[in-house]
Design a protein around this motif. Structure first.
Motif, PDB file in Angstrom:
ATOM      1  N   ASN A  59      32.391  30.975  49.976  1.00 11.37           N
ATOM      2  CA  ASN A  59      32.683  32.410  49.863  1.00 11.37           C
ATOM      3  C   ASN A  59      34.190  32.637  49.976  1.00 11.37           C
ATOM      4  O   ASN A  59      34.947  31.690  50.250  1.00 11.37           O
ATOM      5  CB  ASN A  59      31.933  33.214  50.947  1.00 11.37           C
ATOM      6  CG  ASN A  59      32.220  32.681  52.337  1.00 11.37           C
ATOM      7  OD1 ASN A  59      33.357  32.716  52.794  1.00 11.37           O
ATOM      8  ND2 ASN A  59      31.210  32.151  53.000  1.00 11.37           N
ATOM      9  N   GLY A  60      34.602  33.873  49.808  1.00 10.32           N
ATOM     10  CA  GLY A  60      36.031  34.190  49.823  1.00 10.32           C
ATOM     11  C   GLY A  60      36.651  34.043  51.193  1.00 10.32           C
ATOM     12  O   GLY A  60      37.805  33.607  51.321  1.00 10.32           O
ATOM     13  N   LEU A  61      35.898  34.421  52.227  1.00 12.70           N
ATOM     14  CA  LEU A  61      36.441  34.267  53.581  1.00 12.70           C
ATOM     15  C   LEU A  61      36.711  32.792  53.862  1.00 12.70           C
ATOM     16  O   LEU A  61      37.762  32.429  54.407  1.00 12.70           O
ATOM     17  CB  LEU A  61      35.462  34.845  54.618  1.00 12.70           C
ATOM     18  CG  LEU A  61      35.807  34.591  56.082  1.00 12.70           C
ATOM     19  CD1 LEU A  61      37.188  35.120  56.447  1.00 12.70           C
ATOM     20  CD2 LEU A  61      34.748  35.206  57.009  1.00 12.70           C
ATOM     21  N   PHE A  90      41.055  44.287  53.408  1.00 17.51           N
ATOM     22  CA  PHE A  90      39.697  44.063  53.912  1.00 17.51           C
ATOM     23  C   PHE A  90      39.807  43.054  55.055  1.00 17.51           C
ATOM     24  O   PHE A  90      40.605  42.116  54.995  1.00 17.51           O
ATOM     25  CB  PHE A  90      38.794  43.523  52.787  1.00 17.51           C
ATOM     26  CG  PHE A  90      37.405  43.219  53.257  1.00 17.51           C
ATOM     27  CD1 PHE A  90      36.602  44.214  53.787  1.00 17.51           C
ATOM     28  CD2 PHE A  90      36.902  41.927  53.192  1.00 17.51           C
ATOM     29  CE1 PHE A  90      35.314  43.936  54.241  1.00 17.51           C
ATOM     30  CE2 PHE A  90      35.611  41.637  53.643  1.00 17.51           C
ATOM     31  CZ  PHE A  90      34.824  42.642  54.168  1.00 17.51           C
ATOM     32  N   THR A  93      40.771  38.953  55.267  1.00 16.21           N
ATOM     33  CA  THR A  93      42.104  38.329  55.218  1.00 16.21           C
ATOM     34  C   THR A  93      42.606  38.082  56.644  1.00 16.21           C
ATOM     35  O   THR A  93      43.200  37.047  56.942  1.00 16.21           O
ATOM     36  CB  THR A  93      43.124  39.220  54.467  1.00 16.21           C
ATOM     37  OG1 THR A  93      42.459  39.986  53.474  1.00 16.21           O
ATOM     38  CG2 THR A  93      44.232  38.393  53.858  1.00 16.21           C
ATOM     39  N   LEU A 137      45.130  44.046  46.472  1.00 14.85           N
ATOM     40  CA  LEU A 137      44.048  44.955  46.841  1.00 14.85           C
ATOM     41  C   LEU A 137      43.683  45.885  45.689  1.00 14.85           C
ATOM     42  O   LEU A 137      44.576  46.418  45.008  1.00 14.85           O
ATOM     43  CB  LEU A 137      44.496  45.763  48.065  1.00 14.85           C
ATOM     44  CG  LEU A 137      43.407  46.358  48.937  1.00 14.85           C
ATOM     45  CD1 LEU A 137      42.508  45.283  49.548  1.00 14.85           C
ATOM     46  CD2 LEU A 137      44.020  47.208  50.040  1.00 14.85           C
ATOM     47  N   ASP A 161      45.456  36.395  48.386  1.00 17.81           N
ATOM     48  CA  ASP A 161      44.048  36.775  48.451  1.00 17.81           C
ATOM     49  C   ASP A 161      43.711  37.491  47.140  1.00 17.81           C
ATOM     50  O   ASP A 161      44.078  38.652  46.937  1.00 17.81           O
ATOM     51  CB  ASP A 161      43.833  37.676  49.667  1.00 17.81           C
ATOM     52  CG  ASP A 161      42.374  38.087  49.840  1.00 17.81           C
ATOM     53  OD1 ASP A 161      41.605  37.997  48.863  1.00 17.81           O
ATOM     54  OD2 ASP A 161      42.015  38.531  50.950  1.00 17.81           O
ATOM     55  N   ALA A 163      40.644  37.995  45.994  1.00 13.09           N
ATOM     56  CA  ALA A 163      39.214  38.355  46.017  1.00 13.09           C
ATOM     57  C   ALA A 163      38.920  39.567  45.146  1.00 13.09           C
ATOM     58  O   ALA A 163      37.802  39.744  44.682  1.00 13.09           O
ATOM     59  CB  ALA A 163      38.778  38.632  47.454  1.00 13.09           C
ATOM     60  N   SER A 196      37.031  35.236  45.941  1.00 19.58           N
ATOM     61  CA  SER A 196      35.649  35.493  46.350  1.00 19.58           C
ATOM     62  C   SER A 196      34.836  35.740  45.087  1.00 19.58           C
ATOM     63  O   SER A 196      35.304  36.429  44.177  1.00 19.58           O
ATOM     64  CB  SER A 196      35.605  36.750  47.220  1.00 19.58           C
ATOM     65  OG  SER A 196      34.295  37.289  47.233  1.00 19.58           O
TER      66      SER A 196
HETATM   67  C1  LIG Z   1      40.424  41.342  49.876  1.00 19.84           C
HETATM   68  C2  LIG Z   1      39.246  40.494  50.236  1.00 19.84           C
HETATM   69  N1  LIG Z   1      39.439  39.336  50.870  1.00 19.84           N
HETATM   70  C3  LIG Z   1      38.421  38.527  51.189  1.00 19.84           C
HETATM   71  C4  LIG Z   1      37.122  38.864  50.902  1.00 19.84           C
HETATM   72  C5  LIG Z   1      36.031  37.975  51.387  1.00 19.84           C
HETATM   73  O1  LIG Z   1      35.231  37.460  50.387  1.00 19.84           O
HETATM   74  P1  LIG Z   1      33.711  37.050  50.671  1.00 19.84           P
HETATM   75  O2  LIG Z   1      32.924  38.311  50.782  1.00 19.84           O
HETATM   76  O3  LIG Z   1      33.325  36.250  49.486  1.00 19.84           O
HETATM   77  O4  LIG Z   1      33.700  36.243  51.921  1.00 19.84           O
HETATM   78  C6  LIG Z   1      36.873  40.068  50.213  1.00 19.84           C
HETATM   79  C7  LIG Z   1      35.538  40.504  49.777  1.00 19.84           C
HETATM   80  O5  LIG Z   1      34.522  40.514  50.254  1.00 19.84           O
HETATM   81  C8  LIG Z   1      37.955  40.908  49.898  1.00 19.84           C
HETATM   82  O6  LIG Z   1      37.755  42.067  49.279  1.00 19.84           O
END
Ligand SMILES: Cc1ncc(COP(=O)(O)O)c(C=O)c1O
Length: 391
Positions: A59-61, A90, A93, A137, A161, A163, A196
């Motif tokens: 995932n993105g996190l 969000f 980050t 963003l 980031d 995402a 993400s």
């Molecule tokens: C700016 C930003 N960073 C990180 C994430 C984290 O991604 P994920 O939901 O896939 O963990 C998101 C979205 O969810 C995001 O909008």
């Protein structure tokens, strides 16, 4: 008329036949992790963004967290070091920074752009600063030459980031990337990019997914190991890793959707143009307009006077229009960070810091429907109802 904020059902149906074929192929293959679907998608995504390496993860996190973790393994940063991050991002980050024992230093955004204020960054740099976590963003390009210069001057890593910014075309010849992949910051800095593939993203999976892209071979190698229990060779563990892998079904789906990403983004840009050209209610402020090389409109944020936001949202809901707030509570005001030693932004202490723009944006932001399936007729209905509000 109904205008959902985002209908994932419709988004998937756009390329339904190909997605179903990809899922069925993978299901029938009997191979569900670390196989050829991952290899293919990683290759295609790296090519698309103009990076040498792409490493899929869960995932993105995790993509963000693994980047900071790998920089620690590389000796680039250590616990207690500081990372400058936009205060209105969000929370993921910030979580990636604190999860690594690093200290987030929150930087205000610019009111007009909603992106990190590059004029305030230098004032936040200390000898402990090791990176800037740059967030594009809402799909808006947040990179500026000034940020690149600061990275060079202070030898900072630029962790981007992405995402919310898949497909952002900053350089005409390069699918989304800014300087680091292009070599403009050669020598002092090779950047890293976290993606993400959360279903609602511009490039979304049918579940969780993420990836890191970079030109830095060492970084890519360590991240791949960290995401696989810390292992590079089966049953040999070089790092205290974790399990964070992109599964084969998601990789196969993403590879289909990647083919349509530019087309989908062009559709978003067309809807955004309609909003910019036609929203005229004085109670609603639109962020600075960017050209299409600078914005892929993951989200279409508008700013509403605080005492009108709930009423406007209700008025739109009563007329069949879905909206969301990104984000109602900024990270520094969240309970999880209430007692964090670095969080000087809430407490009225001597060294208290203030984030008035971030807090004001949190009270005024409202996101309008945008996506690859919204029609111009639906956008027209949104505009009409916004312009009718209180008039
Ligand atoms: C700016 C930003 N960073 C990180 C994430 C984290 O991604 P994920 O939901 O896939 O963990 C998101 C979205 O969810 C995001 O909008």
């Amino acid at each position: 008329m109904i205008v959902p904020f985002l209908s994932l059902e419709e988004v998937t149906a756009l390329h339904g036949a190909e997605i179903n074929e990809a899922v069925t192929r993978t299901v029938n293959s009997g191979w569900y992790l670390q196989g050829k679907e991952n290899k293919t998608f990683e290759k295609h995504f790296a090519e698309y963004v103009g990076a040498k390496y792409c490493v899929g993860c869960a995932n993105g996190l995790d993509a963000l967290t693994l980047i900071f973790r790998a920089y620690k393994e590389m000796g680039v940063m250590k616990e207690g070091d500081e990372v400058i991050v936009p205060a209105n991002t969000f929370i993921a980050t910030v979580l990636a920074i604190t999860d690594n024992g690093l200290v987030p230093v929150l930087c205000e955004p610019k009111e007009e752009t909603l992106e990190i204020d590059d004029e305030q960054i230098e004032g936040l740099i200390t000898p402990k600063t090791k990176a800037i976590a740059l967030v594009h963003l809402y799909g808006r390009n947040a990179y500026t030459d000034r940020i690149g210069e600061l990275c060079r001057k202070y030898n900072l890593k630029l962790v981007q980031d992405c995402a919310q910014s898949h497909g952002l075309k900053v350089n005409a010849s390069c699918a989304h990337q800014v300087s680091p992949h292009r070599g403009d910051l050669e020598g002092s800095l090779v950047g890293s990019f976290a993606y993400s593939f959360y279903p609602g993203k511009n490039l979304g999976a049918l579940g969780d997914g993420g990836a890191v892209t970079t030109d830095d071979e060492e970084l890519a190698t360590i991240i791949r190991a960290l995401a696989n229990y810390g292992s590079q060779t089966k049953y040999i563990f070089d790092y205290e890793g974790r399990n964070s892998r992109l599964d084969e079904i998601q990789a196969a789906v993403l590879d289909v959707k990647l083919r349509y990403l530019d087309e989908d983004n062009a559709h978003r840009q067309m809807i955004a143009r309609y909003y910019y050209d036609n929203i005229s209610n004085p109670l609603v402020t639109l962020p600075q307009r960017l050209d299409d090389t600078q914005n892929v409109y993951h989200i279409f944020p508008v700013l509403v006077a605080p005492d009108h936001r709930a009423a406007l949202q209700e008025h739109l809901a009563n007329n069949g229009i879905g909206t969301i707030i990104h984000y109602p509570v900024a990270p520094h005001q969240q309970q999880c960070y209430a007692n964090a030693p670095w969080n000087k932004y809430n407490t009225p202490t001597a060294d208290a810091r203030q984030l008035p723009i971030t807090e004001s944006l949190a009270s005024r932001e409202l996101s309008l429907p945008i996506g690859p399936t919204i029609t111009l007729a639906q956008a027209h209905h949104v505009v009409e109802q916004i312009n009718k509000y209180m008039r």
